[in-house]
Scaffold this motif. Structure first.
Motif, mmCIF file in Angstrom:
data_model
loop_
_atom_site.group_PDB
_atom_site.id
_atom_site.type_symbol
_atom_site.label_atom_id
_atom_site.label_comp_id
_atom_site.label_asym_id
_atom_site.label_seq_id
_atom_site.Cartn_x
_atom_site.Cartn_y
_atom_site.Cartn_z
ATOM 1 N N LEU A 28 89.647 -36.511 -52.192
ATOM 2 C CA LEU A 28 88.248 -36.555 -51.551
ATOM 3 C C LEU A 28 88.595 -36.951 -50.054
ATOM 4 O O LEU A 28 87.679 -36.513 -49.193
ATOM 5 N N LYS A 29 89.162 -38.173 -49.745
ATOM 6 C CA LYS A 29 89.289 -38.459 -48.388
ATOM 7 C C LYS A 29 89.882 -37.004 -47.790
ATOM 8 O O LYS A 29 89.478 -37.022 -46.503
ATOM 9 N N GLU A 30 90.941 -36.556 -48.173
ATOM 10 C CA GLU A 30 91.399 -35.221 -47.526
ATOM 11 C C GLU A 30 90.568 -34.173 -47.416
ATOM 12 O O GLU A 30 90.379 -33.429 -46.446
ATOM 13 N N LEU A 31 89.642 -34.041 -48.345
ATOM 14 C CA LEU A 31 88.506 -32.871 -48.345
ATOM 15 C C LEU A 31 87.638 -33.212 -47.458
ATOM 16 O O LEU A 31 87.095 -32.344 -46.597
ATOM 17 N N SER A 32 87.445 -34.493 -47.058
ATOM 18 C CA SER A 32 86.285 -34.846 -46.047
ATOM 19 C C SER A 32 86.515 -34.467 -44.721
ATOM 20 O O SER A 32 85.615 -34.378 -43.716
ATOM 21 N N VAL A 36 81.691 -35.330 -47.755
ATOM 22 C CA VAL A 36 82.010 -36.015 -49.076
ATOM 23 C C VAL A 36 81.274 -37.268 -49.065
ATOM 24 O O VAL A 36 81.120 -37.976 -47.950
ATOM 25 N N VAL A 37 80.889 -37.840 -50.136
ATOM 26 C CA VAL A 37 80.366 -39.071 -50.049
ATOM 27 C C VAL A 37 81.209 -40.137 -51.036
ATOM 28 O O VAL A 37 81.450 -39.582 -52.241
ATOM 29 N N ASP A 38 81.664 -41.158 -50.710
ATOM 30 C CA ASP A 38 82.677 -41.860 -51.297
ATOM 31 C C ASP A 38 81.690 -43.128 -52.186
ATOM 32 O O ASP A 38 81.569 -44.125 -51.480
ATOM 33 N N LEU A 39 81.437 -42.753 -53.266
ATOM 34 C CA LEU A 39 80.561 -43.523 -53.919
ATOM 35 C C LEU A 39 81.114 -44.860 -54.295
ATOM 36 O O LEU A 39 80.709 -45.981 -54.153
ATOM 37 N N GLU A 40 82.503 -44.715 -54.586
ATOM 38 C CA GLU A 40 83.492 -45.989 -55.074
ATOM 39 C C GLU A 40 83.866 -46.993 -53.596
ATOM 40 O O GLU A 40 83.634 -47.853 -53.704
ATOM 41 N N PHE A 58 73.625 -51.349 -52.290
ATOM 42 C CA PHE A 58 74.532 -50.236 -52.466
ATOM 43 C C PHE A 58 73.588 -49.146 -52.262
ATOM 44 O O PHE A 58 74.073 -48.143 -51.487
ATOM 45 N N GLU A 59 72.386 -49.137 -52.962
ATOM 46 C CA GLU A 59 71.471 -48.119 -52.768
ATOM 47 C C GLU A 59 71.120 -47.883 -51.080
ATOM 48 O O GLU A 59 70.786 -46.673 -50.493
ATOM 49 N N ASN A 60 70.944 -49.021 -50.428
ATOM 50 C CA ASN A 60 70.621 -48.873 -49.007
ATOM 51 C C ASN A 60 71.709 -48.265 -48.328
ATOM 52 O O ASN A 60 71.602 -47.546 -47.330
ATOM 53 N N ASN A 61 72.931 -48.814 -48.447
ATOM 54 C CA ASN A 61 73.989 -48.366 -47.815
ATOM 55 C C ASN A 61 74.424 -46.912 -47.756
ATOM 56 O O ASN A 61 74.544 -45.993 -47.209
ATOM 57 N N LEU A 62 74.392 -46.463 -49.365
ATOM 58 C CA LEU A 62 74.402 -45.020 -49.608
ATOM 59 C C LEU A 62 73.137 -44.267 -49.136
ATOM 60 O O LEU A 62 73.451 -43.089 -48.611
ATOM 61 N N GLY A 63 72.018 -44.703 -49.114
ATOM 62 C CA GLY A 63 70.857 -43.847 -48.555
ATOM 63 C C GLY A 63 71.050 -43.601 -46.784
ATOM 64 O O GLY A 63 70.641 -42.581 -46.452
ATOM 65 N N ILE A 64 71.475 -44.702 -46.133
ATOM 66 C CA ILE A 64 71.693 -44.138 -44.959
ATOM 67 C C ILE A 64 72.760 -43.052 -44.703
ATOM 68 O O ILE A 64 72.637 -42.383 -43.823
ATOM 69 N N GLU A 65 73.829 -43.231 -45.512
ATOM 70 C CA GLU A 65 74.783 -42.061 -45.434
ATOM 71 C C GLU A 65 74.235 -40.882 -45.970
ATOM 72 O O GLU A 65 74.325 -39.689 -45.333
ATOM 73 N N TRP A 66 73.363 -40.740 -47.066
ATOM 74 C CA TRP A 66 72.873 -39.574 -47.572
ATOM 75 C C TRP A 66 71.802 -38.980 -46.318
ATOM 76 O O TRP A 66 71.957 -37.776 -46.375
ATOM 77 N N LEU A 67 71.173 -39.840 -45.744
ATOM 78 C CA LEU A 67 70.343 -39.062 -44.720
ATOM 79 C C LEU A 67 71.005 -38.441 -43.703
ATOM 80 O O LEU A 67 70.467 -37.618 -42.859
ATOM 81 N N LYS A 68 72.181 -38.537 -43.500
ATOM 82 C CA LYS A 68 73.114 -38.072 -42.503
ATOM 83 C C LYS A 68 73.481 -36.680 -42.892
ATOM 84 O O LYS A 68 74.285 -35.802 -42.162
ATOM 85 N N LEU A 69 73.453 -36.362 -44.179
ATOM 86 C CA LEU A 69 74.029 -35.202 -44.843
ATOM 87 C C LEU A 69 73.238 -33.894 -44.318
ATOM 88 O O LEU A 69 72.158 -33.911 -44.307
ATOM 89 N N ASP A 71 77.342 -28.086 -48.957
ATOM 90 C CA ASP A 71 77.789 -28.531 -50.114
ATOM 91 C C ASP A 71 78.299 -30.018 -49.973
ATOM 92 O O ASP A 71 78.592 -30.446 -48.794
ATOM 93 N N ILE A 72 77.915 -30.745 -50.976
ATOM 94 C CA ILE A 72 78.213 -32.115 -50.896
ATOM 95 C C ILE A 72 79.260 -32.585 -52.077
ATOM 96 O O ILE A 72 79.010 -32.405 -53.430
ATOM 97 N N TRP A 73 80.263 -33.347 -51.850
ATOM 98 C CA TRP A 73 81.370 -33.366 -52.482
ATOM 99 C C TRP A 73 81.384 -34.922 -53.229
ATOM 100 O O TRP A 73 81.264 -35.807 -52.480
ATOM 101 N N LEU A 74 81.129 -35.240 -54.327
ATOM 102 C CA LEU A 74 81.021 -36.629 -55.042
ATOM 103 C C LEU A 74 82.167 -36.858 -56.256
ATOM 104 O O LEU A 74 82.574 -35.802 -56.943
ATOM 105 N N GLU A 75 82.662 -37.911 -56.336
ATOM 106 C CA GLU A 75 83.587 -38.057 -57.346
ATOM 107 C C GLU A 75 82.884 -38.272 -58.837
ATOM 108 O O GLU A 75 81.679 -38.957 -58.736
#
Length: 341
Positions: free
Chosen positions: A152-156, A161-165, A189-200, A205-209
């Protein structure tokens, strides 16, 4: 001046954010990047809250002034240390008295300060509404040790790509805590993820593991977990030998006590005999055998979850080498040939 969540977050890219809630509230969850200058301590907040309920608003307000008054000069000093170009953004739980009072104080001290309309509560609603947006989710699946995070890092480099882990500070399995920093609270975790999600870009397409509902002690928001479960899966098939090799590389360099702790966590799941064999292998520094034994459990568990998905949404792809860069190119070419969306 009160700002909407959108205005507040946009300004926060250049202006420091001050959370004036208690340390306990801040530790549970806060806007990413915020500093904590609490108007009241945890104990003081509890006392004021009790007074508000039992005696009334005015006595509670006076008590809060009694606590905070002597600290006003310290509040200003801390604010000046954090301010950039003499500007600050301030919030509390609902965008009411606490943030309003501190913003008034900072403005009086010459620091241009604005508050968040609706406070932290409004921010939480905002990120959850972002999670509810319709997105084109692609899930990268594969057995433990397949190197999905590295791929996923390479795909990004080419796709979203959002690195949930990465946000969870955990790799998902019983061994996933090893080599990671302390996990955030689920709320943070939701807050940090949320800020990233808002940038998408929601149109891309959004790739997740592929993940379980929880990653270590952190739980995915229901709407994100449901997106993962309902999305098409590119399931990469990589030989067990390569996966064992990768797991040895990832974990064998750490203290054996940590590895034993992980094995202990899955003792009941792998069964008494396999537990004993894995423990004995670890004592003999036979990391290959440890990986082989634990993979037998994880492969079966992953397959069980995979079989619960809609079969027409599972696309299997063999990956023959151990190079994430090469694998990412093969996966992307394969995905584009499917014309899923």
């Amino acid at each position: 001046m009160k700002l909407s969540v959108e205005e507040f977050l946009e300004k926060s890219k250049n202006v420091p954010v001050i959370d004036v809630r208690t340390p306990a509230e801040f530790d549970k969850g806060h806007i990413p990047g915020a500093y904590n200058i609490p108007l009241l301590s945890n104990e003081e907040r509890a006392i004021v809250g009790t007074m508000y309920k039992q005696v009334g608003k005015e006595p509670a307000f006076e008590k809060a002034l009694e606590y905070s008054g002597p600290n006003m000069v310290n509040f200003v000093r801390e604010a000046k240390k954090k301010a950039i170009d003499n500007k600050l953004l301030v919030y509390c739980w609902r965008g009411g008295m606490r943030s309003g009072s501190m913003a008034w104080l900072f403005n009086a001290a010459g620091i241009e300060s604005h508050t968040l309309d609706g406070g932290y509560k409004a921010f939480r609603r905002h990120i959850h509404s972002a999670f509810d947006r319709t997105n084109k989710i692609i899930v990268l699946g594969g057995y433990t040790g397949s190197g999905k995070t590295e791929i996923l890092k390479e795909l990004s480099k080419q796709v979203q790509v959002v690195d949930l882990e990465g946000f969870a500070h955990h790799k998902g399995s019983a061994f996933g805590f090893i080599g990671q920093s302390e996990q955030p609270t689920t709320e943070q975790f939701e807050n940090n993820l949320g800020i990233e999600w808002l940038k998408l870009n929601p149109d891309k397409d959004i790739w997740l593991e592929d993940e379980s509902r929880n990653i270590g002690r952190v739980y995915l928001p229901d709407n994100i977990y449901n997106k993962i479960r309902n999305a098409p899966v590119i399931f990469i098939e990589i030989s067990k030998e390569i996966r064992i090799e990768r797991l040895i590389k990832d974990y064998a360099g750490y203290d054996d006590k940590l590895l034993q702790k992980a094995i202990d966590k899955i003792k009941k799941r792998i069964g008494g005999l396999r537990y004993q064999l894995a423990t004995k292998a670890l004592e003999n520094n036979d990391y290959s055998e440890v990986a082989d034994i634990t993979l037998s459990y994880y492969d079966k568990a992953y397959l069980y979850g995979l079989n619960k998905r809609e079969k027409e949404k599972i696309f299997k792809l063999k990956i023959i080498d151990n190079n994430p860069g090469n694998a990412s190119k093969v996966i992307l070419d394969y995905y584009q040939s499917l014309n899923i969306f």
